[in-house]
Each structure stands twice: as C-alpha cells, then as structure tokens.
Design an enzyme around this catalytic site. Structure first.
Site, mmCIF file in Angstrom:
data_model
loop_
_atom_site.group_PDB
_atom_site.id
_atom_site.type_symbol
_atom_site.label_atom_id
_atom_site.label_comp_id
_atom_site.label_asym_id
_atom_site.label_seq_id
_atom_site.Cartn_x
_atom_site.Cartn_y
_atom_site.Cartn_z
ATOM 1 N N THR A 76 -7.922 25.502 37.254
ATOM 2 C CA THR A 76 -8.895 25.410 36.161
ATOM 3 C C THR A 76 -9.017 26.755 35.461
ATOM 4 O O THR A 76 -8.505 27.761 35.950
ATOM 5 C CB THR A 76 -10.276 24.986 36.703
ATOM 6 O OG1 THR A 76 -11.146 24.702 35.641
ATOM 7 C CG2 THR A 76 -10.908 26.062 37.533
ATOM 8 N N THR A 77 -9.655 26.767 34.326
ATOM 9 C CA THR A 77 -10.065 28.029 33.711
ATOM 10 C C THR A 77 -11.466 27.869 33.150
ATOM 11 O O THR A 77 -11.704 26.988 32.331
ATOM 12 C CB THR A 77 -9.113 28.437 32.576
ATOM 13 O OG1 THR A 77 -7.798 28.514 33.092
ATOM 14 C CG2 THR A 77 -9.485 29.797 32.006
#
Lengths: 204, 236
Positions: free
Chosen positions: B28-29
């Site tokens: 994820t970011t």
C-alpha cells in the site's frame, strides 16, 4: 516475490488459429516489488518462429543466446531453417541437459511450419514439452490469463480475430496481477507477414 | 521433550492460524502531511493477496469523525474496527465534555488500545490526521505501541517512492491547492513504481471547516501528465 521464478514478473500467452499464431507478452521488468523498466520477452528465432521466455530474466537472456547458437549452427550445417516442432524438441533437450541445475525459465514457443501449420508449445523449467492445439499461458500472471483465454479462444480463428482474443485475454489477466503490466505487445504470425502491435495497458 | 517451555497463558497466546494471510493491505501507499492551517491525507486503493490483485477499489482513508481521518495499512479489519471504535468514543467524548476530541487525544486513545493488544497480532500502521483547537495535527501510530507526532509521514510498500516526491517539493506554506496536487503526484509515482500500490488516488484535505474529499481519480488518467516516457515504442 521470494520465489526466484516470480522475481522479475511476466505475463505471456500464445494462441493458435487458422494458419496463424499469436504470442503476447507484457513489458515490465520487476525486481521484487519494484517496477524497474520495460523489456521485451519475446525473441525472434527464425522468420516464422518466436520464442517467449518467462522466469528469471538473466537466465532468459543466457538461454536465448545458447539456443540461437544451436539454431544458427544447424542452419549452417544443413542449409535449411529449423522447423517449429524441431525447435520445441531442441529447447526441451537444452533444458533437460541442465536437469540438476536448471535455468529458471519457462519458455513458450509459437511458430508456423513449412506447410504453414501453426505450432505452439511450452515446457517447464526442466524441459517437459507440451504441444496443445489451442492456447498456452506462462509467467506470474499465468493463472489469471487462463480463465479469460479459455473464454475468448475459439477454433479456427482468422489472424485478426485471434489477435483480438489474445489481446483481450492478456489485458484481463495482467490487470489482476501486480507483478506484470507496464504495457504489452502482441505478435501475430501469418504465412505472409508478422504484425507487431502494442497494447494500451494500465501503468500501475 | 523440553520441560522448560511454559504453556501459553490463557488469553495471551497468538491467534494466528498457520497458512492464512489476513494482512490484506500490506502492499500500500499512504501519506499524510501538515501545512499552515490544514493537513492532507492521501492513499492508493489497491489490495493484494500475494501477487494477486484482490481489489483496485479499497477505501484506505477512514473517517474517525468530522475532523479526524485515519489512514489504513496492515490488516484492513483491524484498522476499520478500531478506527470506528475510536470514532464512537470521540463522539461520546464530545457529548460528555461539550468540545471536540483533539487529534492528540484521539491518537493517544487509539494507541492505548493497540498497546493493550500488544503481542496478540493486531496489524495496524496508521496516520491520524486532523484539525482541532490547536490547528492541524498529525500522528503516526502502529501496533507496536509507537506514537509519534510529525509533519510528514508515509507508510506502506510504496512509501519510499511517495516520500521522495513529497520531500522534493514540500513546504509548510503550501496553499491547499498546491498541497493536494503534491499529494496526488506523490501517490501517483508510488502507483507507477511499486507493484503493491495502484488503482485510484484518494486525497482528503482537513481544515477548520472539517474533512473534504477532494480527489478520487484513477491513476491511469495521470500517466501522461506525470511520466515523460522515453520508451521507443508507442503506448498511446
């Protein structure tokens, strides 16, 4: 990603039609989770044979060099071009030669023989040859392409229809695989010519 | 047989089932930063299970209340459940005390829960972003019990890519529009380079008026805007 076969990522698909074959592949070159750039994974062998290589990309390059050495040597010795069926056996033999220290690759072969009969084949890492008469999938996205390919493929498709089926199946599969993508290319091989088309992919 | 190994204490052993993977949002970011008068929270929307993309439409920015947002990394279930729990407690706090819970208060409350569950395999890595009587505020908390205040944070597999863009252009005196654009660009570059990051780009602005969801955009729309692609073949 911890598996060496999945380190670089790839999606590849070959389909057989009526006097034509297609082979499509994505363009990404990963290292683990990072997209590093784009590479071509389908290599020309003769005018009518293409070799797609998935797995560890450094082994793909080495294997391609070695297989071309054999192909060109045969050409010089016999004064004729290698046929796809013959080339499939050659690839399988070269991989089995390294049975106890294999190349980490899974090759996919697509071609037309001297009678323009289509031929597709692939092997596992140690050279178990399979020669189906419909389509083949390879790479990290293999399972994700398999379903769409199964539904898009039909018997005796013409070159244009076969390209469409290949492209659609490939794109659908790539969009479900995080390790492949960054553009893709489909080669359509007919008795007259080879057509190269780039596809508009998502870029994540 | 080793006699020295004590049996696990009741209620203190690990609930992790071998071979299962509940950490959906590991790739994820998420990023969050604080400027003068407002704060920004941004995230992608991809969820992966191994190499397979499970979803491209996950909401990783969770509303705790009208003024506080938490970002989601780690186990989606843990993040969603406890963010909602903190949200309900913040509403009760507001009713009891006739003032809103501060960002520091909410994050401390959240962190205290995570400390209570330490060692029991909760998986949470979250930025708590919001606006209160003291202005815009931002904390990073995780399941180890860590709680840090800061001006810029990013977490997840694509955070290195996002941070390199964010650090390049960040200033505390950015306008809201500039900050939104910077957040969008930072997440975009993470979607492009990181295989665990992708899908939509979401950006939320939090200021004295509350939370405002300003960007919800597919990253592919931005490809030609941000990437000057040197490739020799046509990609349209």
């Amino acid at each position: 990603m911890s598996n060496i076969m999945n380190h670089n990522g790839a999606a590849m698909l070959a389909m057989m039609g009526k006097e034509c074959v297609t082979i499509g592949s994505d363009l990404t070159f990963n290292t683990g989770m990072q997209h590093q750039g784009r590479v071509f994974k389908v290599f020309p062998v003769t005018d009518k044979i293409l070799l797609g290589l998935t797995g560890l990309f450094s082994d793909c390059q080495t294997f391609y060099q070695n297989v071309m050495y054999e192909v060109k040597l045969l050409q010089l010795k016999e004064g004729r071009e290698i046929q796809p069926q013959h080339f499939g056996v050659l690839v399988a033999h070269m991989l089995y030669e390294k049975r106890f220290g294999p190349y980490f690759i899974e090759p996919l072969i697509a071609g037309l023989d001297e009678d323009n009969k289509p031929y597709i084949a692939n092997t596992d890492t140690i050279g178990c040859l399979t020669e189906p008469d419909d389509f083949l999938v390879c790479g990290t996205a293999a399972e994700k392409i398999l379903g769409p390919a199964e539904s898009f493929w039909e018997e005796d498709l013409e070159a244009e229809e076969l390209f469409e089926a290949t492209a659609q199946a490939l794109l659908a599969g790539i969009d479900r695989d995080s390790s492949s993508g960054w553009g893709s290319v489909v080669y359509t091989l007919t008795p007259q010519k080879m057509v190269t088309r780039f596809l508009r992919n998502r870029q994540d | 047989m080793s006699a020295s190994v004590a049996p696990p204490l009741p209620g203190r052993h690990s609930y992790k089932v071998e071979g299962t993977n509940i950490n959906f949002a590991h790739g994820t970011t998420c990023l969050a930063f604080r400027c003068n008068g407002f704060a920004i929270a941004a995230a992608d929307s991809r969820s992966t299970q191994g190499e397979t993309i499970a979803s491209q439409a996950v909401t990783k920015l969770i509303k705790i209340n009208d003024y506080i947002i938490s970002t989601m990394a780690g186990s989606a279930a843990d993040c969603q459940y406890w963010s909602r729990y903190v949200g309900s407690e913040s509403q009760l706090f507001e009713l009891r005390n006739k003032r809103r819970m501060t960002v520091a208060g909410a994050s401390k409350f959240y962190s205290n829960i995570l400390i209570q569950y330490k060692g029991r395999d909760l998986s949470v890595g979250s930025m708590i972003v919001g606006y209160d009587d003291f202005g815009a505020d931002l904390f990073y908390i995780d399941n180890d019990g860590q709680r840090v205040r800061g001006d810029i944070f990013a977490c997840g597999s694509g955070s290195t890519f996002a941070l390199s863009v964010l650090d390049q252009e960040f200033r505390p005196d950015l306008t809201e529009d500039e900050a939104v654009e910077l957040a969008r660009k930072s997440i975009y570059h993470a979607t492009h380079r990181d295989s665990g990051t992708g899908g939509q780009i979401n950006v939320i602005v939090i200021n004295e008026k509350g939370t405002n969801w300003v960007v919800k955009q597919d990253n592919f729309e931005l490809f030609h805007k941000y990437i000057n692609d040197p490739s020799p073949y046509p990609l349209q």
